[in-house]
Write a protein that holds these residues in place. Structure first.
Motif, PDB file in Angstrom:
ATOM      1  N   ILE A  80       0.859  -1.182   0.000  1.00  0.00           N
ATOM      2  CA  ILE A  80       0.000   0.000   0.000  1.00  0.00           C
ATOM      3  C   ILE A  80       0.897   1.235   0.000  1.00  0.00           C
ATOM      4  CG2 ILE A  80      -1.782   1.282   1.242  1.00  0.00           C
ATOM      5  CD1 ILE A  80      -2.670  -1.396   2.456  1.00  0.00           C
ATOM      6  N   PHE A  81       0.639   2.125  -0.962  1.00  0.00           N
ATOM      7  CA  PHE A  81       1.552   3.246  -1.172  1.00  0.00           C
ATOM      8  C   PHE A  81       0.798   4.581  -1.234  1.00  0.00           C
ATOM      9  CE2 PHE A  81       3.296  -0.587  -3.123  1.00  0.00           C
ATOM     10  CZ  PHE A  81       4.523  -0.667  -2.474  1.00  0.00           C
ATOM     11  N   PRO A  82       0.518   5.169  -0.054  1.00  0.00           N
ATOM     12  CA  PRO A  82      -0.015   6.539  -0.043  1.00  0.00           C
ATOM     13  C   PRO A  82       1.030   7.482  -0.630  1.00  0.00           C
ATOM     14  CG  PRO A  82      -0.127   5.521   2.128  1.00  0.00           C
ATOM     15  CD  PRO A  82       0.762   4.673   1.298  1.00  0.00           C
ATOM     16  N   ARG A  83       0.655   8.727  -0.803  1.00  0.00           N
ATOM     17  CA  ARG A  83       1.565   9.675  -1.452  1.00  0.00           C
ATOM     18  C   ARG A  83       1.799  10.907  -0.594  1.00  0.00           C
ATOM     19  NH1 ARG A  83       0.887  12.319  -7.525  1.00  0.00           N
ATOM     20  NH2 ARG A  83       2.869  13.456  -7.530  1.00  0.00           N
ATOM     21  N   LYS A  84       3.077  11.291  -0.468  1.00  0.00           N
ATOM     22  CA  LYS A  84       3.430  12.581   0.129  1.00  0.00           C
ATOM     23  C   LYS A  84       3.094  13.642  -0.921  1.00  0.00           C
ATOM     24  CE  LYS A  84       7.440  12.784   2.237  1.00  0.00           C
ATOM     25  NZ  LYS A  84       8.913  12.646   2.422  1.00  0.00           N
ATOM     26  N   TYR A  85       1.980  14.357  -0.692  1.00  0.00           N
ATOM     27  CA  TYR A  85       1.436  15.198  -1.757  1.00  0.00           C
ATOM     28  C   TYR A  85       0.828  16.431  -1.142  1.00  0.00           C
ATOM     29  CZ  TYR A  85      -1.043  15.853  -6.257  1.00  0.00           C
ATOM     30  OH  TYR A  85      -1.512  16.309  -7.462  1.00  0.00           O
ATOM     31  N   PHE A  86       1.441  17.616  -1.305  1.00  0.00           N
ATOM     32  CA  PHE A  86       2.484  17.887  -2.281  1.00  0.00           C
ATOM     33  C   PHE A  86       3.846  17.860  -1.595  1.00  0.00           C
ATOM     34  CE2 PHE A  86      -1.306  20.182  -3.669  1.00  0.00           C
ATOM     35  CZ  PHE A  86      -1.459  19.655  -4.937  1.00  0.00           C
ATOM     36  N   TYR A  87       4.764  17.198  -2.215  1.00  0.00           N
ATOM     37  CA  TYR A  87       6.123  17.131  -1.712  1.00  0.00           C
ATOM     38  C   TYR A  87       7.047  16.899  -2.910  1.00  0.00           C
ATOM     39  CZ  TYR A  87      10.232  15.775   0.940  1.00  0.00           C
ATOM     40  OH  TYR A  87      11.502  15.719   1.473  1.00  0.00           O
ATOM     41  N   PRO A  88       8.187  17.573  -2.969  1.00  0.00           N
ATOM     42  CA  PRO A  88       8.677  18.577  -2.018  1.00  0.00           C
ATOM     43  C   PRO A  88       7.988  19.926  -2.228  1.00  0.00           C
ATOM     44  CG  PRO A  88      10.198  18.396  -3.857  1.00  0.00           C
ATOM     45  CD  PRO A  88       9.146  17.353  -4.080  1.00  0.00           C
ATOM     46  N   PRO A  89       8.073  20.823  -1.229  1.00  0.00           N
ATOM     47  CA  PRO A  89       7.542  22.172  -1.445  1.00  0.00           C
ATOM     48  C   PRO A  89       8.338  22.841  -2.569  1.00  0.00           C
ATOM     49  CG  PRO A  89       8.837  22.077   0.581  1.00  0.00           C
ATOM     50  CD  PRO A  89       8.691  20.665   0.093  1.00  0.00           C
ATOM     51  N   LEU A  90       7.648  23.554  -3.424  1.00  0.00           N
ATOM     52  CA  LEU A  90       8.264  23.988  -4.678  1.00  0.00           C
ATOM     53  C   LEU A  90       9.366  25.022  -4.503  1.00  0.00           C
ATOM     54  CD1 LEU A  90       5.145  24.079  -7.021  1.00  0.00           C
ATOM     55  CD2 LEU A  90       6.730  22.194  -6.553  1.00  0.00           C
ATOM     56  N   HIS A  91       9.371  25.714  -3.383  1.00  0.00           N
ATOM     57  CA  HIS A  91      10.440  26.708  -3.192  1.00  0.00           C
ATOM     58  C   HIS A  91      11.789  26.052  -2.928  1.00  0.00           C
ATOM     59  CE1 HIS A  91       9.005  25.886   0.903  1.00  0.00           C
ATOM     60  NE2 HIS A  91      10.197  26.265   1.339  1.00  0.00           N
ATOM     61  N   THR A  92      11.806  24.729  -2.745  1.00  0.00           N
ATOM     62  CA  THR A  92      13.064  24.021  -2.516  1.00  0.00           C
ATOM     63  C   THR A  92      13.643  23.423  -3.801  1.00  0.00           C
ATOM     64  OG1 THR A  92      11.990  21.893  -2.028  1.00  0.00           O
ATOM     65  CG2 THR A  92      12.289  23.430  -0.192  1.00  0.00           C
ATOM     66  N   LEU A  93      12.976  23.590  -4.928  1.00  0.00           N
ATOM     67  CA  LEU A  93      13.466  23.008  -6.176  1.00  0.00           C
ATOM     68  C   LEU A  93      14.761  23.699  -6.621  1.00  0.00           C
ATOM     69  CD1 LEU A  93      10.138  22.509  -8.187  1.00  0.00           C
ATOM     70  CD2 LEU A  93      11.315  20.916  -6.659  1.00  0.00           C
ATOM     71  N   PRO A  94      15.622  22.950  -7.311  1.00  0.00           N
ATOM     72  CA  PRO A  94      16.954  23.494  -7.619  1.00  0.00           C
ATOM     73  C   PRO A  94      16.949  24.705  -8.540  1.00  0.00           C
ATOM     74  CG  PRO A  94      16.583  21.383  -8.725  1.00  0.00           C
ATOM     75  CD  PRO A  94      15.476  21.552  -7.751  1.00  0.00           C
ATOM     76  N   TYR A  95      15.909  24.878  -9.366  1.00  0.00           N
ATOM     77  CA  TYR A  95      15.904  26.004 -10.291  1.00  0.00           C
ATOM     78  C   TYR A  95      15.186  27.236  -9.727  1.00  0.00           C
ATOM     79  CZ  TYR A  95      11.500  23.604 -11.530  1.00  0.00           C
ATOM     80  OH  TYR A  95      10.292  22.952 -11.502  1.00  0.00           O
ATOM     81  N   ILE A  96      14.722  27.142  -8.487  1.00  0.00           N
ATOM     82  CA  ILE A  96      14.097  28.294  -7.835  1.00  0.00           C
ATOM     83  C   ILE A  96      15.180  29.169  -7.217  1.00  0.00           C
ATOM     84  CG2 ILE A  96      12.590  29.016  -5.949  1.00  0.00           C
ATOM     85  CD1 ILE A  96      11.161  27.977  -8.460  1.00  0.00           C
ATOM     86  N   LYS A  97      15.116  30.470  -7.514  1.00  0.00           N
ATOM     87  CA  LYS A  97      16.134  31.403  -7.061  1.00  0.00           C
ATOM     88  C   LYS A  97      15.667  32.151  -5.815  1.00  0.00           C
ATOM     89  CE  LYS A  97      17.635  31.963 -11.855  1.00  0.00           C
ATOM     90  NZ  LYS A  97      17.740  32.894 -13.004  1.00  0.00           N
ATOM     91  N   GLU A  98      16.594  32.778  -5.150  1.00  0.00           N
ATOM     92  CA  GLU A  98      16.261  33.518  -3.928  1.00  0.00           C
ATOM     93  C   GLU A  98      15.232  34.616  -4.187  1.00  0.00           C
ATOM     94  OE1 GLU A  98      17.077  32.850  -0.736  1.00  0.00           O
ATOM     95  OE2 GLU A  98      17.891  31.021  -1.631  1.00  0.00           O
ATOM     96  N   GLN A  99      15.277  35.210  -5.361  1.00  0.00           N
ATOM     97  CA  GLN A  99      14.323  36.285  -5.677  1.00  0.00           C
ATOM     98  C   GLN A  99      12.878  35.774  -5.728  1.00  0.00           C
ATOM     99  OE1 GLN A  99      16.320  36.769  -9.468  1.00  0.00           O
ATOM    100  NE2 GLN A  99      14.389  36.514 -10.579  1.00  0.00           N
ATOM    101  N   HIS A 100      12.709  34.474  -5.907  1.00  0.00           N
ATOM    102  CA  HIS A 100      11.368  33.896  -5.969  1.00  0.00           C
ATOM    103  C   HIS A 100      10.751  33.688  -4.588  1.00  0.00           C
ATOM    104  CE1 HIS A 100      12.886  32.023  -9.961  1.00  0.00           C
ATOM    105  NE2 HIS A 100      12.213  33.136 -10.215  1.00  0.00           N
ATOM    106  N   LYS A 101      11.561  33.775  -3.571  1.00  0.00           N
ATOM    107  CA  LYS A 101      11.073  33.503  -2.211  1.00  0.00           C
ATOM    108  C   LYS A 101      11.518  34.611  -1.258  1.00  0.00           C
ATOM    109  CE  LYS A 101      14.712  29.962  -2.190  1.00  0.00           C
ATOM    110  NZ  LYS A 101      15.074  28.568  -1.894  1.00  0.00           N
ATOM    111  N   PRO A 102      10.906  35.794  -1.406  1.00  0.00           N
ATOM    112  CA  PRO A 102      11.330  36.950  -0.599  1.00  0.00           C
ATOM    113  C   PRO A 102      10.872  36.890   0.848  1.00  0.00           C
ATOM    114  CG  PRO A 102       9.453  37.536  -1.956  1.00  0.00           C
ATOM    115  CD  PRO A 102       9.854  36.152  -2.371  1.00  0.00           C
ATOM    116  N   ILE A 103       9.993  35.944   1.177  1.00  0.00           N
ATOM    117  CA  ILE A 103       9.520  35.820   2.559  1.00  0.00           C
ATOM    118  C   ILE A 103       9.676  34.378   3.030  1.00  0.00           C
ATOM    119  CG2 ILE A 103       7.888  37.747   2.427  1.00  0.00           C
ATOM    120  CD1 ILE A 103       5.676  35.734   1.912  1.00  0.00           C
TER     121      ILE A 103
END
Length: 370
Positions: A307-330
């Motif tokens: 049985i395989f439930p899902r971690k959803y949503f994971y990972p949080p999108l602000h942790t993705l490698p192509y997200i820059k600091e300017q995208h997460k000012p808070i």
């Protein structure tokens, strides 16, 4: 409890009655019309508009193309959105060269925090759009977002991918915003294998969108604007038409399975706080466990039963490698926390209550041992 031979995932694609589907497939063979706004495409568009009580819907080949087209039609340049959503919401923005900034989510509803949205709007007058996600079919603070729309003169788009047949304040949730998009992916409660749709507040945008999804063609030899190929084909429409004939039973069965979890897990785990003006389409059953450690223990224990439930949503999108600091000012503390503890349980028509009991028992045991 014994091990299941069948693997149980968070969802199971629904297939319609074969004979019901076949009559639509036969009509494709009869017409020899496979794509380019064929008769089944038009029939599905009309039937969906009627069933959902909306004026019109532009059908697309998939849900990601639906949001891309909505961004293009509304000329989005810079948007506030949520890090707690499926990646397509933001990857489509960046693909289109749209700048974005994240606002945190409300820790109870899991939807975008309107107070943080206003904070960001006050700081940056180049933001022209808010893209809010109605998470797990739960309506955002729509009144709060409309207040900001009027106050700051911004555009408002709702990603309503999970929201088939959800109503807010007695209106279909697709009726809200300058545009509202929906996914008809095979994992959704209503699907066209792949597919999606857009509802626009301005009816003229549907005409523009139909050109946009057909290479910019207005007539056979007349190209009026830049376009792409995002059309839904006849086989996708056939699946949708067949499933639409069974949708009331599908919704009834999902409700039954959803309530089975709810009444047996109430008081054991935290649930998403639902908007009291929003109906429930029972698309997902998310639970919030007491810690990430408990979540991992639950996953490990249930894996032994296939049985395989899902971690959803994971990972949080602000942790993705192509997200820059300017995208997460808070700070995005709520999204980070919720993503680490959330689990969507298997939910689909025909799920065996015995399987649900295994899931429930494991969750109770791991929470008691925490």
């Amino acid at each position: 409890m014994s091990k299941n031979n069948e693997k149980i995932f968070v969802t199971k694609p629904i297939l319609p009655n074969k004979e019901r589907l076949q009559k639509y497939i036969d009509s494709i063979y009869d017409s020899n019309w496979l794509t380019n706004f064929g008769p089944l495409h038009e029939l599905l568009r009309k039937r969906l508009s009627s069933y959902l009580n909306i004026d019109n819907i532009t059908l697309t080949a998939n849900g990601t193309l639906a949001v891309i087209v909505a961004y293009k039609i509304l000329n989005v340049k810079k948007a506030i959105t949520t890090p707690f959503t499926f990646v397509a919401t933001i990857s489509s923005m960046l693909w289109e060269g749209i700048d974005l900034v994240f606002a945190d989510i409300d820790k109870e509803t899991f939807c975008i925090d309107v107070n943080q949205v206003e904070y960001l709007l006050k700081k940056d007058n180049t933001i022209d759009t808010v893209v809010a996600v109605n998470v797990f079919g739960n309506a955002c603070d729509i009144e709060g977002l409309y207040f900001l729309k009027e106050k700051y003169g911004i555009k408002l788009i709702f990603d309503s991918s999970h929201c088939f047949n959800v109503y807010y304040d007695n209106k279909n949730i697709l009726s809200y915003g300058d545009a509202s998009t929906i996914s008809f992916h095979a994992t959704k409660l209503f699907h066209t294998i792949e597919g999606g749709g857009i509802a626009f507040e301005n009816p003229e945008y549907h005409e523009k969108a139909e050109r946009c999804i057909n290479f910019g063609l207005e007539e056979r030899y007349k190209i009026t604007e830049i376009g792409i190929n995002a059309k839904m084909n006849e086989f996708e429409a056939a699946m949708g038409l067949a499933l639409l004939e069974e949708i009331d039973l599908i919704l009834e069965q999902r409700k039954k399975a959803w309530e089975y979890y709810y009444f047996k897990l109430k008081g054991v785990v935290e649930f998403q706080k639902r908007n009291n003006k929003s109906t429930n389409n029972y698309s997902y059953f998310p639970i919030l466990l007491s810690s990430e450690e408990v979540l991992l223990n639950v996953l490990s224990a249930l894996g032994k039963y296939n049985i395989f439930p899902r971690k959803y949503f994971y990972p949080p999108l602000h942790t993705l490698p192509y997200i820059k600091e300017q995208h997460k000012p808070i700070e995005l503390n709520n999204a980070t926390d919720i993503s680490s503890r959330i689990l969507c349980l298997p939910l689909y028509p025909g799920i065996d209550p015995a399987v649900q009991d295994i899931i429930i028992d494991v969750i109770k045991k791991e929470e008691e041992n925490a």
